[in-house]
Enzyme design. Structure first.
Site, short mmCIF file in Angstrom:
data_model
loop_
_atom_site.label_atom_id
_atom_site.label_comp_id
_atom_site.label_asym_id
_atom_site.label_seq_id
_atom_site.Cartn_x
_atom_site.Cartn_y
_atom_site.Cartn_z
N ASP A 111 -0.66 43.07 8.61
CA ASP A 111 -1.61 42.39 8.22
C ASP A 111 -3.06 42.76 9.27
OD1 ASP A 111 -0.68 40.69 6.40
OD2 ASP A 111 0.15 39.62 7.50
N ASP A 172 1.24 43.50 -0.53
CA ASP A 172 0.05 43.23 0.27
C ASP A 172 -0.46 44.28 1.04
OD1 ASP A 172 1.98 41.61 -0.32
OD2 ASP A 172 1.21 39.93 0.63
N1 GLY Z 1 -0.30 38.43 2.38
C1 GLY Z 1 0.32 37.39 1.72
C2 GLY Z 1 0.18 36.78 0.61
O1 GLY Z 1 -0.50 37.33 -0.13
O2 GLY Z 1 0.30 35.61 0.36
#
Ligand code: GLY
Length: 397
Positions: A111, A172
């Protein structure tokens, strides 16, 4: 007021982008007031969500595992870009500075792009501050340590290798590649570009089904690199289309085409987009998962609509006239719906938008205001404003 609709048969839709940006500026100012109501402001506490009957942000501390901590600084940067309000810029700098530590420690997970590129990335784009640049370059190197060359992707969740049965890569993760592309162009190692391209190719091959809908998670053998399985984590079922996962795919492959100019990625971005658009409800805001049997009584996910609206405003610029008209028309319908009282938080909450869904299977952030919906909403509005004023959507560097 602009009308996006250019195809003869589509119903035209109006979005008043100036009104919408004024609304965002007013909500930012209300949020800042609340955040500053304590004796001293804690700039490490980042707005995350507003749930239930609550009216203002629940904040979470900026820690390596709080993946949303970059969105609030990013919102402030976009708000500053649109208003040139120096007080907002000072706030953006203070909140952004709380994330510097991420460039100086080992990667917790994938992330880092959300965290550092939404905050420092926008900050550098708008100020050119060389210190910001160094933070991004160092964080990109840290993200690259999660790359497994045998698989050809970044390991998204090191903490979940055992639970998921191997090296895992989630949809993601595509968004975090933007920071690698940027770093490779701005003084970082060229290897970061190669990693991003390989990750994009591998994800294209294994995170998607033949109908271009996506698995949230692809699991691989970390030693042989062999693909083991596709599965869900935040969606309804392994084979369902989780709305935000598909949205990350649309946004991701649009950005990857911009950075590579490889037509395979443009073609793929369009196919992933068409799979999503063909199944939207009438107001263009998806249910949290397209295959939840509770539809039409399932919660929506406004955040996915914001991500897709922003992506389509970019994607239409790469397409032929017919496709461009249909994508910009879809984006305008999304923004028009999001700007109605049905989705706006309005006076009752300090966020921009209600009705997003975070992690439905975990029972978390269902039908809530969530910070990343607001981030991609203001990004989409700022892109629309730039299209209206013939300003490049994406900074050159
Ligand atoms: N990256 C986590 C989501 O999209 O909830």
């Amino acid at each position: 007021m602009i009308t996006a609709c250019t195809s003869a048969e589509a119903e035209s839709v109006n979005v008043n982008v100036d009104d919408d940006l004024d609304y965002c500026a007013a909500q930012v100012s209300r949020s800042l007031k609340v955040l500053h109501s304590a004796d001293s402001t804690d700039y490490t506490m980042m707005p995350r969500n507003i749930t239930g009957e609550d009216t203002t942000w629940h904040c979470r501390k900026a820690t390596p595992d709080e993946w949303c901590a970059g969105f609030w600084p990013g919102i402030l940067w976009y708000n500053y870009e649109m208003t040139r309000d120096e007080l907002v810029r000072e706030e953006a700098e203070r909140y952004t500075a709380s994330l510097e530590f991420l460039s100086q420690r080992p990667a917790f997970d994938h992330d880092l792009g959300f965290l550092v590129f939404c905050s420092y990335g926008n900050g550098y784009r708008l100020t050119g501050n060389p210190k910001f640049k160094q933070v991004i370059l160092d964080t990109a190197d840290s993200l690259a340590t999660l790359y497994n060359p045998r698989v050809g992707t970044i390991l998204s969740w090191p903490r979940n290798v055992e639970m998921l049965g191997g090296h895992n890569t989630i949809m993601d993760n595509l968004i975090n590649l933007e920071m690698l592309f940027w770093a490779a162009k701005n003084g970082g190692d060229h290897r970061l570009y190669d990693i991003a391209v390989k990750h994009a190719e591998t994800t294209m091959k294994y995170n998607f089904r033949p109908d271009y809908t996506s698995y949230h998670v692809a699991v691989y053998n970390p030693e042989s690199g062999e693909f083991i399985k596709g599965m869900t984590h935040q969606g309804y079922a392994d084979n369902s289309m989780w709305a935000r996962g598909q949205a990350w795919g649309i946004y991701g492959y649009t950005m990857i085409y911009r950075e590579t100019r490889d037509p395979r990625f443009l073609d793929f971005a369009c196919k992933v987009t068409d799979a999503y658009l063909s199944r939207l409800p009438k107001d263009y805001i998806p249910y949290w998962d397209f295959d939840d049997p509770a539809i039409p009584n399932a919660p929506r996910d406004a955040s996915a609509a914001c991500v897709v609206a922003s992506a389509l405003l970019e994607l239409q610029g790469y397409c032929d006239e017919e496709k461009a008209a249909s994508y910009s028309d879809a984006a305008m319908h999304m923004l028009a719906s999001l700007s109605t009282p049905a989705y706006r938080s309005g006076d009752k909450r300090t966020s921009f938008l209600d009705h997003s869904t975070g992690h439905h299977p975990a029972g978390s952030e269902i039908d809530a205001a969530i910070i990343y919906a607001d981030y991609y909403y203001i990004e989409a509005l700022s892109r629309l404003k730039k299209l209206q004023t013939s300003t490049p959507l994406i900074a050159k560097k």
